[in-house]
Design an enzyme around this catalytic site. Structure first.
Site, short mmCIF file in Angstrom:
data_model
loop_
_atom_site.label_atom_id
_atom_site.label_comp_id
_atom_site.label_asym_id
_atom_site.label_seq_id
_atom_site.Cartn_x
_atom_site.Cartn_y
_atom_site.Cartn_z
N TYR A 1 0.81 -1.22 0.00
CA TYR A 1 0.00 0.00 0.00
C TYR A 1 0.85 1.27 0.00
O TYR A 1 0.33 2.36 -0.20
CB TYR A 1 -0.96 0.01 1.20
CG TYR A 1 -2.03 -1.06 1.18
CD1 TYR A 1 -2.05 -2.03 0.18
CD2 TYR A 1 -3.03 -1.10 2.14
CE1 TYR A 1 -3.02 -3.01 0.15
CE2 TYR A 1 -4.01 -2.09 2.11
CZ TYR A 1 -4.00 -3.04 1.12
OH TYR A 1 -4.97 -4.02 1.09
N LYS B 1 3.66 -15.55 2.80
CA LYS B 1 3.63 -16.33 1.56
C LYS B 1 5.10 -16.62 1.21
O LYS B 1 5.59 -16.29 0.13
CB LYS B 1 2.91 -15.51 0.47
CG LYS B 1 2.64 -16.26 -0.81
CD LYS B 1 1.57 -17.33 -0.68
CE LYS B 1 1.41 -18.08 -1.98
NZ LYS B 1 0.62 -19.31 -1.84
N ASP C 1 -2.76 -18.40 2.05
CA ASP C 1 -3.88 -19.14 1.45
C ASP C 1 -4.45 -20.15 2.44
O ASP C 1 -5.67 -20.30 2.60
CB ASP C 1 -3.49 -19.80 0.11
CG ASP C 1 -2.04 -20.25 0.05
OD1 ASP C 1 -1.32 -20.06 1.05
OD2 ASP C 1 -1.63 -20.82 -0.97
N ASP D 1 -5.46 -6.84 5.86
CA ASP D 1 -6.66 -6.15 5.38
C ASP D 1 -7.69 -7.19 4.95
O ASP D 1 -8.86 -7.16 5.35
CB ASP D 1 -6.25 -5.26 4.19
CG ASP D 1 -7.32 -4.26 3.82
OD1 ASP D 1 -8.38 -4.25 4.48
OD2 ASP D 1 -7.11 -3.48 2.87
N ASP E 1 -11.37 -8.69 7.06
CA ASP E 1 -12.73 -8.65 6.50
C ASP E 1 -13.32 -10.05 6.52
O ASP E 1 -14.50 -10.24 6.83
CB ASP E 1 -12.71 -8.12 5.05
CG ASP E 1 -12.91 -6.61 4.99
OD1 ASP E 1 -12.51 -5.93 5.95
OD2 ASP E 1 -13.47 -6.13 3.98
#
Ligand code: NAD
Length: 372
Positions: free
Chosen positions: A141, A191, A223, A247, A251
């Site tokens: 970001y 990852k 994942d 992020d 959610d």
């Protein structure tokens, strides 16, 4: 016992949940020995309209001079066409960066009366109490270059995932410290089978685990973590991860609690901390008095506890929220048959009333907990 709070309501449902949050704080003032002074600032789309920029300098100054910051949400379709540098979301990202708010804590606790509001089975979500520690001022970001350009094979686009060693160290250390106060279980999500940044992340987490040998550290690929969070959420205590993974995971985690309108967050760094619900500005329901204000209320509780040391007052808000849900009141997002649907302002009034009956709330909640 007097505290300055910067109020940044933002856009969409932000001002609606902020209005109710301020009424809630005024109720707390009446019942306890504390007082709050509020100063309003603009960020996001509303700041673009007034100042032509999503983060005016005076908003940053206001935040720096405050004891804590309460934020609603930013963004909306009216500003989606703008170049990224002046979009509402960039204002929020820059605010986090300028205030050095590198750690975002997102507690995810399933409230027993809400188990039917989640699409997941009771047996999967009952008892879930975890906290996602999201890195907030680095990674994809913020990295540069970030642009569209013409390369040798035509149009191409680039985003940059960059982390400095100290940025990873401080967030992972924060997570270890938090795990020490909880069940001493830390899952570091990355990852590392693909990304170089994740390999450094994992190396740093392993090195720090020697210092925190009382905390059990486990590594998990993003994942798999996304799957386990839905399959066996009860197994998690503290999760630490980089900005974008955090992020997305948080959610996803909101589904465990019944709605994204239930999840609060605290962003901490070296200066004043910022508290905000994790949801966005929800343009689809803005201005209709149907938004769930409870994530904002629970963010207020986090602010009282962590920035002001007002634990009793924070518990009072949390207890009031529990008792209202236990009595069967729901905003629309918490779809549940046979319950009473209420508007944003009605939910605000119910929670304020419950606060006045604070001792009754505790009895109800304790009673319910014992029955489980
Ligand atoms: P969103 O969180 O705003 O909404 C997702 C869905 O959840 C929508 O259906 C919405 O109606 C619902 N919802 C969200 N909060 C709710 C609440 N309190 N009560 C009831 N329902 C609620 O995410 P989005 O739709 O992806 O984004 C909308 C805008 O918000 C975009 O401009 C986005 O960039 C921005 N955004 C801002 C923040 C922030 O300010 N921290 C975070 C995420 C998204």
């Amino acid at each position: 016992m007097s505290f300055n709070i910067a109020l940044l309501a933002g856009d969409g449902i932000g001002p609606e949940v902020m209005f109710e949050s301020v009424l809630l704080l005024k109720e707390i003032e009446k019942l306890y020995n504390c007082s709050f002074s509020f100063r309003e600032g603009k960020v996001g789309g509303v700041a673009i309209e007034h100042y032509g920029t999503p983060l005016p300098e005076e908003t940053v100054e206001l935040c720096k001079r405050s004891d804590a910051i309460l934020l609603g949400a930013v963004g909306g379709p009216a500003w989606d066409h703008l170049p990224v540098e002046i979009r509402p979301e960039t204002g929020l990202l820059q605010l986090r960066k300028q205030l050095g708010l590198f750690a975002n804590l997102r507690p995810v606790k399933v409230i027993p009366p809400l188990t039917k509001s989640s699409p997941l089975k009771d047996s999967v979500i009952m008892g879930v109490d975890l906290c996602i520690v999201r890195e907030l001022t680095g990674g994809l970001y913020f990295g540069t270059p970030r642009e569209r350009r013409i390369g040798l094979e035509g149009e191409e686009v680039i985003d940059t995932l960059v982390y400095k060693r100290y940025e990873i160290e401080r967030i992972v250390r924060e997570a270890f410290e938090l795990a020490r106060l909880r069940k001493r279980k830390l899952v570091s999500v990355d990852k590392a089978n693909v990304l170089e940044s994740s390999r450094l992340w994992r190396e740093i987490a392993d090195a720090l685990s020697i210092e925190y040998s009382d905390v059990k550290l486990e590594h998990m690929y993003i994942d798999n973590a996304a799957m386990q969070l839905i399959k066996k959420p009860i197994e998690f205590d503290v999760i630490v991860t980089e900005n974008m993974f955090g992020d997305i995971l948080s959610d996803e985690a909101s589904v465990l609690t019944g709605s994204i309108g239930m999840l609060p967050s605290a962003s901490i760094g070296n200066g004043p901390s910022l508290y905000e619900p994790i949801h966005g500005s929800a343009p689809d329901i803005a201005g209709r008095n149907v938004a769930n204000p409870l994530a904002a209320f629970l963010s207020v509780a986090l602010m009282l506890r962590y920035s002001f040391g007002l634990s009793k007052e924070a518990e009072c808000i949390e207890g009031a929220v529990h008792s209202i849900l236990l009595e069967g009141y729901r905003t629309k997002d918490l779809a549940d048959e046979g319950k009473t649907f209420v508007s944003t302002s009605e939910m605000g009034a119910l929670v304020r009333d419950a606060i006045q009956n604070k001792y009754l709330d505790y009895e109800l909640v304790n009673f319910y907990e014992k029955c489980r």
